[in-house]
Scaffold this active site. Structure first.
Site, PDB file in Angstrom:
ATOM      1  N   LYS A 142       0.829  -1.210   0.000  1.00 58.33           N
ATOM      2  CA  LYS A 142       0.000   0.000   0.000  1.00 58.33           C
ATOM      3  C   LYS A 142       0.860   1.255   0.000  1.00 58.33           C
ATOM      4  CE  LYS A 142      -3.651   2.439   2.506  1.00 58.33           C
ATOM      5  NZ  LYS A 142      -4.722   2.344   3.517  1.00 58.33           N
ATOM      6  N   HIS A 291      -2.385 -30.508 -35.597  1.00 54.92           N
ATOM      7  CA  HIS A 291      -3.685 -29.948 -35.210  1.00 54.92           C
ATOM      8  C   HIS A 291      -4.332 -30.775 -34.098  1.00 54.92           C
ATOM      9  CE1 HIS A 291      -3.176 -27.229 -38.521  1.00 54.92           C
ATOM     10  NE2 HIS A 291      -3.119 -28.223 -39.379  1.00 54.92           N
TER      11      HIS A 291
END
Length: 525
Positions: A142, A291
């Site tokens: 933070k 494929h």
């Protein structure tokens, strides 16, 4: 001095994973940064001859409650959270004797490892929920303008290098990147805790539910590892993400070649998965993928033999294919593979001679993969996601049921079991023709099973007389069996379960075929 260029003067270190910590701490100390630490981390540093202050010296309060409370203190979080450019903040910390903490080096209790232990006790699970660590991480993240937060040992070298180069200053850009990583770390950590605790339905009998249980809330956390040039097609954008395990295709190590494409990676996974069906101690195996379907798969005493036999199945389709193997690639196999244009080769490893042989093909991608069993398979649907167990059920002897008058011969049985393993990796509807340890024809992805049988036979480059056939699902009509027999196959393995099984079996008997039912289906859509 501006907030983004303040020199780091004090760091707090508290880590579970101590990889690289001693060297990093020594580098921090050499820059005049005061080190503050806790428990086992402080002991490790002190035993390594590094000056370190105990957290209790900083807070004036002892660690207590079996270590549950040690960093949860205003002198820790005040030192981290106060904004250096805010006069009220600096006055407040000065009044209370709070010293600035400019760097937080923290990683967390190994909750996920604890949760993965067989029969882990509920009390142990709860005790491995880190409280102080995430609190410090969030505080530092933070206040990233003023505080650097380091949550991964992988970042130690780059941070040490930057600090050395700048006499103890980290750029705002570096601190921001570290803060982003820190929040991702605590988010993943909390997600793991929440997902695990959801598996305990009864607090009066706090036992983890079985591993088969699906989470009520599916929480996924992955880190981007690679931006791809494009996706399945050039107009689609794509990236690859990692689960952080260091295993599997997403964490594979590319040794040479062009960058991997989206389609390369998809085919690489298909090749690797098929190769892993076979125990490397029993036989070498080579799968050639185009494929996502196998253009050829074969076993052999050596990888070179397995490759040559796989290539015989469909040498035309193999051009530009992706290869997966179950053993490290040696010089003999590399010599054979070098003769064909290939996109990717995935293997557990490559010996030096193999790497030297492949080096002349600069674009060929060589990828080392560490096996990682997949627990779940995910598929996107609009508005949500489908989740299922991985299709990893092996056949047992008890599964196999001879349903025809003729029992398969031992040679046919070996070929049937081989074909069954390959068929699992062919898009449905799937038919695979094979001899012992070698595919000869693959019929993939047809809307009609009989068409798959025809196409598999049509594509065969070697004679099919005396072969066997595998079907990923049952035959709805006898015509598929008739087509397979016409091609020359003598035995079939299939799940069974059709309303017309009696007609299908009768056709096999009439044609002299042996047939095994498995009771297991392997649809792959």
């Amino acid at each position: 001095m501006s907030r983004s260029t303040s020199r780091i003067q004090r760091a707090i270190l508290s880590v579970t994973d101590k990889t690289g910590l001693v060297d990093f701490a020594r580098q921090l100390g050499s820059l005049g940064i005061e080190l503050v630490s806790t428990g086992g981390t402080a002991k490790l540093l002190r035993d390594s001859g590094i000056a370190v202050k105990d957290i209790a010296e900083l807070t004036g309060f002892p660690e207590m409650l079996d270590g549950r409370v040690k960093t949860l203190h205003p002198k820790v979080h005040g030192g981290i959270l106060h904004r250096r450019e805010n006069p009220e903040h600096t006055t407040a910390v000065a009044e209370h004797g709070i010293q600035p903490i400019d760097m937080v080096v923290v990683n967390l209790y190994a909750f996920e490892k604890t949760a993965a232990k067989a029969g882990v006790a509920f009390e142990e699970l709860i005790e491995n929920i880190d409280i102080g660590g995430p609190s410090m991480i969030r505080s530092a993240a933070k206040n990233f303008h003023d505080v650097a937060v380091v949550t991964s040992p992988a970042d130690y070298p780059a941070i040490a290098e930057e600090l050395t180069r700048t006499q103890g200053v980290l750029s705002l850009e570096t601190k921001w990147r570290l803060a982003q990583k820190a929040f991702a770390t605590t988010a993943a950590y909390d997600s793991a805790i929440a997902s695990t605790l959801e598996l305990i339905p009864d607090i009066k009998n706090p036992q983890l539910a079985t591993a088969e249980a699906f989470p009520v809330t599916l929480r996924l956390s992955f880190q981007k590892t690679l931006d791809l040039r494009y996706g399945e097609n050039p107009h689609q954008k794509a990236a690859m993400y990692s689960d952080g395990s260091g295993m599997g295709v997403a964490n594979a190590r590319q040794l040479q070649g062009k960058e991997l494409s989206y389609n390369n990676i998809v085919d690489l996974q298909a090749a690797w998965d098929l190769a892993q069906e076979f125990d490397p101690n029993e036989a070498a195996v080579c799968a050639i993928i185009k494929h996502t379907n196998p253009a050829g798969t074969a076993t052999g005493k050596t990888l070179a033999e397995a490759y040559k036999r796989a290539l015989e199945c469909d040498p035309v389709s193999a051009f530009g294919g992706v290869i997966g193997v179950n053993r490290p690639i040696d010089a003999e196999a590399a010599e054979e593979m070098h003769k064909l244009f290939l996109e990717v080769i995935a293997a557990p490893g490559f010996d030096d001679a193999a790497k030297a042989r492949f080096a002349t093909k600069k674009n060929l991608r060589l990828v080392e993969v560490r096996a990682a069993p997949q627990k779940w398979i995910l598929k996107n649907v609009s508005g949500g996601i489908l989740l299922q167990d991985n299709d990893s059920r092996p056949l047992q002897d008890i599964d196999l049921k001879v349903v025809t008058q003729r029992t398969p011969t031992p040679e046919e049985t070996r070929a049937l079991l081989f074909a069954w393993k390959v068929c699992k990796h062919v898009k449905s509807n799937a038919i695979v023709y094979a001899r012992d340890g070698q595919t000869l024809g693959v019929g993939a992805g047809q809307m009609s099973r009989v068409d798959s049988a025809k196409i598999g036979a049509m594509k065969a480059q070697l004679p099919l007389n005396g072969t066997v056939a595998a079907s990923d699902a049952f035959f709805p009509f006898p015509d598929g069996v008739e087509e397979i027999a016409k091609a020359g196959a003598t035995a079939i393995i299939q799940p069974g379960g059709s309303q017309r099984d009696p007609e299908v079996i009768a056709a096999a008997d009439r044609l002299g075929l042996a047939m095994l039912f498995t009771g297991v289906r392997h649809f792959r859509h």
